[in-house]
Design a protein around this motif. Sequence first.
Motif, PDB file in Angstrom:
ATOM      1  N   GLY A 108       0.815  -1.207   0.000  1.00 49.69           N
ATOM      2  CA  GLY A 108       0.000   0.000   0.000  1.00 49.69           C
ATOM      3  C   GLY A 108       0.847   1.254   0.000  1.00 49.69           C
ATOM      4  O   GLY A 108       2.076   1.192   0.014  1.00 49.69           O
ATOM      5  N   THR A 109       0.180   2.380  -0.003  1.00 51.81           N
ATOM      6  CA  THR A 109       0.830   3.675   0.018  1.00 51.81           C
ATOM      7  C   THR A 109       0.371   4.427   1.257  1.00 51.81           C
ATOM      8  O   THR A 109      -0.824   4.534   1.505  1.00 51.81           O
ATOM      9  CB  THR A 109       0.441   4.498  -1.231  1.00 51.81           C
ATOM     10  N   GLU A 110       1.324   4.907   2.037  1.00 51.87           N
ATOM     11  CA  GLU A 110       0.971   5.733   3.196  1.00 51.87           C
ATOM     12  C   GLU A 110       0.799   7.166   2.719  1.00 51.87           C
ATOM     13  O   GLU A 110       1.656   7.701   2.019  1.00 51.87           O
ATOM     14  CB  GLU A 110       2.039   5.625   4.275  1.00 51.87           C
ATOM     15  N   LYS A 111      -0.325   7.747   3.103  1.00 49.26           N
ATOM     16  CA  LYS A 111      -0.654   9.088   2.634  1.00 49.26           C
ATOM     17  C   LYS A 111      -1.321   9.841   3.787  1.00 49.26           C
ATOM     18  O   LYS A 111      -2.255   9.343   4.391  1.00 49.26           O
ATOM     19  CB  LYS A 111      -1.611   8.960   1.460  1.00 49.26           C
ATOM     20  N   TYR A 131      -2.790   7.551   6.599  1.00 50.11           N
ATOM     21  CA  TYR A 131      -3.628   6.419   6.218  1.00 50.11           C
ATOM     22  C   TYR A 131      -2.825   5.479   5.339  1.00 50.11           C
ATOM     23  O   TYR A 131      -1.883   5.898   4.669  1.00 50.11           O
ATOM     24  CB  TYR A 131      -4.860   6.907   5.440  1.00 50.11           C
ATOM     25  N   CYS A 132      -3.208   4.219   5.315  1.00 49.00           N
ATOM     26  CA  CYS A 132      -2.602   3.245   4.407  1.00 49.00           C
ATOM     27  C   CYS A 132      -3.652   2.918   3.354  1.00 49.00           C
ATOM     28  O   CYS A 132      -4.752   2.480   3.680  1.00 49.00           O
ATOM     29  CB  CYS A 132      -2.195   1.992   5.169  1.00 49.00           C
ATOM     30  N   ILE A 133      -3.315   3.134   2.098  1.00 45.13           N
ATOM     31  CA  ILE A 133      -4.238   2.918   0.989  1.00 45.13           C
ATOM     32  C   ILE A 133      -3.661   1.811   0.114  1.00 45.13           C
ATOM     33  O   ILE A 133      -2.517   1.911  -0.355  1.00 45.13           O
ATOM     34  CB  ILE A 133      -4.422   4.218   0.188  1.00 45.13           C
ATOM     35  N   SER A 134      -4.432   0.750  -0.086  1.00 44.97           N
ATOM     36  CA  SER A 134      -3.930  -0.387  -0.856  1.00 44.97           C
ATOM     37  C   SER A 134      -3.648   0.018  -2.294  1.00 44.97           C
ATOM     38  O   SER A 134      -4.368   0.814  -2.893  1.00 44.97           O
ATOM     39  CB  SER A 134      -4.942  -1.544  -0.821  1.00 44.97           C
ATOM     40  N   ALA A 167      -8.467  -0.217  -0.457  1.00 44.33           N
ATOM     41  CA  ALA A 167      -8.809  -0.238   0.966  1.00 44.33           C
ATOM     42  C   ALA A 167      -8.240   1.025   1.607  1.00 44.33           C
ATOM     43  O   ALA A 167      -7.127   1.433   1.291  1.00 44.33           O
ATOM     44  CB  ALA A 167      -8.216  -1.463   1.639  1.00 44.33           C
ATOM     45  N   LEU A 168      -9.009   1.660   2.483  1.00 43.61           N
ATOM     46  CA  LEU A 168      -8.563   2.839   3.225  1.00 43.61           C
ATOM     47  C   LEU A 168      -8.416   2.428   4.682  1.00 43.61           C
ATOM     48  O   LEU A 168      -9.393   2.272   5.398  1.00 43.61           O
ATOM     49  CB  LEU A 168      -9.573   3.979   3.093  1.00 43.61           C
ATOM     50  N   CYS A 169      -7.183   2.213   5.105  1.00 45.39           N
ATOM     51  CA  CYS A 169      -6.910   1.696   6.448  1.00 45.39           C
ATOM     52  C   CYS A 169      -6.498   2.807   7.398  1.00 45.39           C
ATOM     53  O   CYS A 169      -5.738   3.703   7.038  1.00 45.39           O
ATOM     54  CB  CYS A 169      -5.811   0.637   6.406  1.00 45.39           C
ATOM     55  N   TYR A 170      -6.969   2.714   8.609  1.00 42.30           N
ATOM     56  CA  TYR A 170      -6.676   3.679   9.664  1.00 42.30           C
ATOM     57  C   TYR A 170      -5.722   3.054  10.646  1.00 42.30           C
ATOM     58  O   TYR A 170      -5.783   1.900  10.947  1.00 42.30           O
ATOM     59  CB  TYR A 170      -7.980   4.068  10.364  1.00 42.30           C
TER      60      TYR A 170
END
Length: 121
Positions: free
Chosen positions: A25-28, A36-39, A118-121
Motif C-alpha cells: 500500500g501507500t501511506e498518505k 492512512y494506508c491505501i492499498s 482499501a482505506l486503512c486507519y
Amino acid sequence: MKKLLLILALTVALPSMAYAKCDGGTEKPGKNGHVYCISNQTMNWWSAFAWCKANERHLATLDEACNNQSWSGGCTNMQISMDKYAWTAIASGDSSAYNVGLNSGYVYPGTRTLNYSALCY
C-alpha cells in the motif's frame, strides 16, 4: 535475571507493535495529519477488511476518514490527490458500503462486490 529477560522481550516487542504495516500500500497523510494506508491493488469490500487487518490496521470508518466532520457535502480530509476510490468500514443497506474519492473527497455508497482500494486507519 528475570528483569533482564523482561526488558529484552519488551525491547524486541514494543517497536513492532508501535507501527502498523502498509505492505502493498501507500501511506498518505490526510489533511488532518493522520497517515492512512491505501492499498495499491483494488478489491471488494470484504477483502479490504481482511487486507487492513493483515497490515495490523482496520478499515477506516467515515468519522476516521472525514476527521469527525459531516461527510454529506464531501470529505475534505480525504482530498489527497490520488485518482482512486477507497472503501470505508461503513455499510449502506444489505449490499452496499460507503467509499470515498481520494481526489474529490466525495462519499457515496457502492455495491460491496465492486473493486476499490482499501482505506486503512
